[in-house]
Scaffold this motif. Structure first.
Motif, PDB file in Angstrom:
ATOM      1  N   ARG A 105      -9.683  11.122   0.627  1.00  0.00           N
ATOM      2  CA  ARG A 105     -10.431  12.468   0.284  1.00  0.00           C
ATOM      3  C   ARG A 105     -11.988  12.273  -0.055  1.00  0.00           C
ATOM      4  NH1 ARG A 105      -7.016  15.348   1.820  1.00  0.00           N
ATOM      5  NH2 ARG A 105      -4.884  15.481   1.430  1.00  0.00           N
ATOM      6  N   LYS A 106     -12.107  11.190  -1.466  1.00  0.00           N
ATOM      7  CA  LYS A 106     -12.920  11.537  -2.390  1.00  0.00           C
ATOM      8  C   LYS A 106     -14.045  10.908  -2.332  1.00  0.00           C
ATOM      9  CE  LYS A 106     -10.820  10.141  -6.752  1.00  0.00           C
ATOM     10  NZ  LYS A 106      -9.466  10.025  -6.488  1.00  0.00           N
ATOM     11  N   VAL A 107     -13.757   9.993  -0.613  1.00  0.00           N
ATOM     12  CA  VAL A 107     -15.408   9.641   0.195  1.00  0.00           C
ATOM     13  C   VAL A 107     -15.345  10.717   0.650  1.00  0.00           C
ATOM     14  CG1 VAL A 107     -16.125   8.460   2.498  1.00  0.00           C
ATOM     15  CG2 VAL A 107     -14.134   7.471   0.998  1.00  0.00           C
ATOM     16  N   PHE A 108     -15.403  12.017   1.348  1.00  0.00           N
ATOM     17  CA  PHE A 108     -15.337  13.005   1.875  1.00  0.00           C
ATOM     18  C   PHE A 108     -15.968  13.647   0.929  1.00  0.00           C
ATOM     19  CE2 PHE A 108     -13.209  12.004   5.277  1.00  0.00           C
ATOM     20  CZ  PHE A 108     -14.334  12.006   6.581  1.00  0.00           C
ATOM     21  N   PHE A 131       1.019  -0.890  -0.022  1.00  0.00           N
ATOM     22  CA  PHE A 131      -0.121   0.032  -0.382  1.00  0.00           C
ATOM     23  C   PHE A 131       0.537   1.545  -0.248  1.00  0.00           C
ATOM     24  CE2 PHE A 131      -2.533  -3.325   1.983  1.00  0.00           C
ATOM     25  CZ  PHE A 131      -3.453  -2.621   0.814  1.00  0.00           C
ATOM     26  N   GLU A 132       0.260   2.694  -0.562  1.00  0.00           N
ATOM     27  CA  GLU A 132       1.074   3.660  -0.844  1.00  0.00           C
ATOM     28  C   GLU A 132       0.141   4.736   0.820  1.00  0.00           C
ATOM     29  OE1 GLU A 132       4.160   4.795  -1.631  1.00  0.00           O
ATOM     30  OE2 GLU A 132       4.625   3.302  -2.374  1.00  0.00           O
ATOM     31  N   ALA A 133       1.038   5.299   1.348  1.00  0.00           N
ATOM     32  CA  ALA A 133      -0.309   6.131   2.502  1.00  0.00           C
ATOM     33  C   ALA A 133      -1.313   7.030   1.706  1.00  0.00           C
ATOM     34  CB  ALA A 133       0.621   6.259   3.335  1.00  0.00           C
ATOM     35  N   GLU A 134      -0.334   7.628   0.267  1.00  0.00           N
ATOM     36  CA  GLU A 134      -0.754   8.960  -0.554  1.00  0.00           C
ATOM     37  C   GLU A 134      -2.103   8.862  -1.466  1.00  0.00           C
ATOM     38  OE1 GLU A 134      -0.427  12.230  -0.046  1.00  0.00           O
ATOM     39  OE2 GLU A 134       1.079  11.839   1.037  1.00  0.00           O
ATOM     40  N   ASP A 135      -2.154   7.367  -1.334  1.00  0.00           N
ATOM     41  CA  ASP A 135      -3.515   6.790  -2.175  1.00  0.00           C
ATOM     42  C   ASP A 135      -4.263   5.927  -1.644  1.00  0.00           C
ATOM     43  OD1 ASP A 135      -1.583   6.075  -4.678  1.00  0.00           O
ATOM     44  OD2 ASP A 135      -1.233   3.950  -4.277  1.00  0.00           O
ATOM     45  N   VAL A 136      -4.280   5.503  -0.745  1.00  0.00           N
ATOM     46  CA  VAL A 136      -5.019   5.611   0.482  1.00  0.00           C
ATOM     47  C   VAL A 136      -5.829   6.550   1.025  1.00  0.00           C
ATOM     48  CG1 VAL A 136      -5.363   4.822   2.829  1.00  0.00           C
ATOM     49  CG2 VAL A 136      -4.143   3.705   1.221  1.00  0.00           C
ATOM     50  N   VAL A 137      -4.894   7.906   1.192  1.00  0.00           N
ATOM     51  CA  VAL A 137      -5.434   9.423   1.951  1.00  0.00           C
ATOM     52  C   VAL A 137      -6.357  10.059   0.048  1.00  0.00           C
ATOM     53  CG1 VAL A 137      -4.630  11.618   2.092  1.00  0.00           C
ATOM     54  CG2 VAL A 137      -3.958   9.873   3.874  1.00  0.00           C
ATOM     55  N   ALA A 138      -5.989   9.768  -1.010  1.00  0.00           N
ATOM     56  CA  ALA A 138      -6.289  10.220  -1.718  1.00  0.00           C
ATOM     57  C   ALA A 138      -7.831   9.461  -2.310  1.00  0.00           C
ATOM     58  CB  ALA A 138      -5.856  10.253  -3.014  1.00  0.00           C
ATOM     59  N   MET A 139      -8.022   8.590  -1.956  1.00  0.00           N
ATOM     60  CA  MET A 139      -9.281   7.407  -1.671  1.00  0.00           C
ATOM     61  C   MET A 139     -10.217   8.035  -0.541  1.00  0.00           C
ATOM     62  SD  MET A 139     -10.909   5.886  -3.528  1.00  0.00           S
ATOM     63  CE  MET A 139     -10.613   4.322  -3.824  1.00  0.00           C
TER      64      MET A 139
END
Ligand SMILES: [Zn+2]
Ligand SMILES: [Zn+2]
Length: 265
Positions: free
Chosen positions: A143-146, A133-141
């Motif tokens: 952000r899409k939730v919000f 996993f990449e933290a930035e990928d997970v964070v980007a997802m």
């Protein structure tokens, strides 16, 4: 026929490696057994559904992979404008399946509940588990939730007539595969539920896994979902590029059609 779709596999990257790296317990043959990296596009009467979003050149360098063609070029080669895509199905949140997160500005992202819980919860405290996993990928997802752009699914759900999502787990806790009805029958885009044909055909397991038992049970599920073994498309096998015909002569070894029978069958 509003439930019959075309499917394209678009190869975007490559990694040379030897076969012992691809199996728990290694491999006595120790041969060259590279991985190919794909995204998939489902095209039909309900629009275009992109399955997974790959990684970009920066991530290729960070992870030591070779980018062969950017995702956007691959999609454009079959007439898909990423800016117009409305549905992206994310099989799981590993770095090679959910990057390029600004490429689809209009899309809603379809993800299993437990994959997001997994990628943001206590399992990520362990270096071994968070490695793919990449933290930035997970964070980007997140952000899409919000941003109101993620649709969560649980278990089996229909995306459109002839397109269903199926939770598999195993390799990643919330891994899902996609079953698509085509003119040759029901095809399963397995993604990393089976990396290579060898995994599902020989009951072997790729070393990155949340659960060996779920991975093996997943093979049984996929076989039930697909019309035959020739209707199962593994997530990383370069043989996909030779078994299936190119979408156009100039797309050889890059974009292939999965809704027509594999060569020689
Ligand atoms: Zn994976
Ligand atoms: Zn993968």
């Amino acid at each position: 026929m509003d439930d019959v779709h075309e499917i394209f596999a678009i190869r975007y990257a490559h990694h040379d490696r030897r076969s012992p790296e691809n199996f728990i317990g290694g491999d006595p043959h120790d041969i060259l057994q590279p991985l190919a990296y794909f995204v998939w596009a489902i095209v039909g009467p309900h629009g275009t559904f992109v399955v997974d979003t790959g990684f970009d050149e920066m991530m290729a360098q960070k992870r030591g992979r070779t980018m062969t063609k950017p995702i956007g070029e691959g999609l454009a080669s079959i007439g898909i404008d990423p800016a117009a895509v409305e549905h992206v199905i994310v099989s799981h949140l590993h770095y090679d399946h959910c990057g390029n997160y600004d490429l689809f500005p209009r899309a809603r992202y379809h993800l299993q509940d437990c994959e997001m819980a997994y990628a943001t919860g206590r399992c990520m405290c362990h270096t071994l588990i968070r490695f793919p996993f990449e933290a930035e990928d997970v964070v980007a997802m997140v952000r899409k939730v919000f941003g109101g752009r993620v649709v969560f699914h649980e278990g089996t759900e229909q995306m459109a007539p002839g397109i269903t999502l199926h939770h598999i787990g195993g390799h990643s806790r919330g891994l899902q595969c996609v079953r698509v009805n085509t003119r040759r029958g029901r095809v399963v885009l397995a993604s990393d539920a089976t990396h290579l044909y060898a995994h599902i055909n020989e009951g072997r397991v790729f070393p990155v896994t949340y659960s060996v038992a779920e991975t093996l049970e997943g093979y049984t599920t996929i076989k039930k979902l697909a019309d035959s073994a020739d209707h199962i498309v593994p997530g990383h096998d370069p043989q996909v590029l030779t078994r299936y015909p190119a979408a156009a002569p100039q797309l050889e070894n890059w974009v292939v059609r999965l809704d027509v029978p594999p060569n020689g069958v």
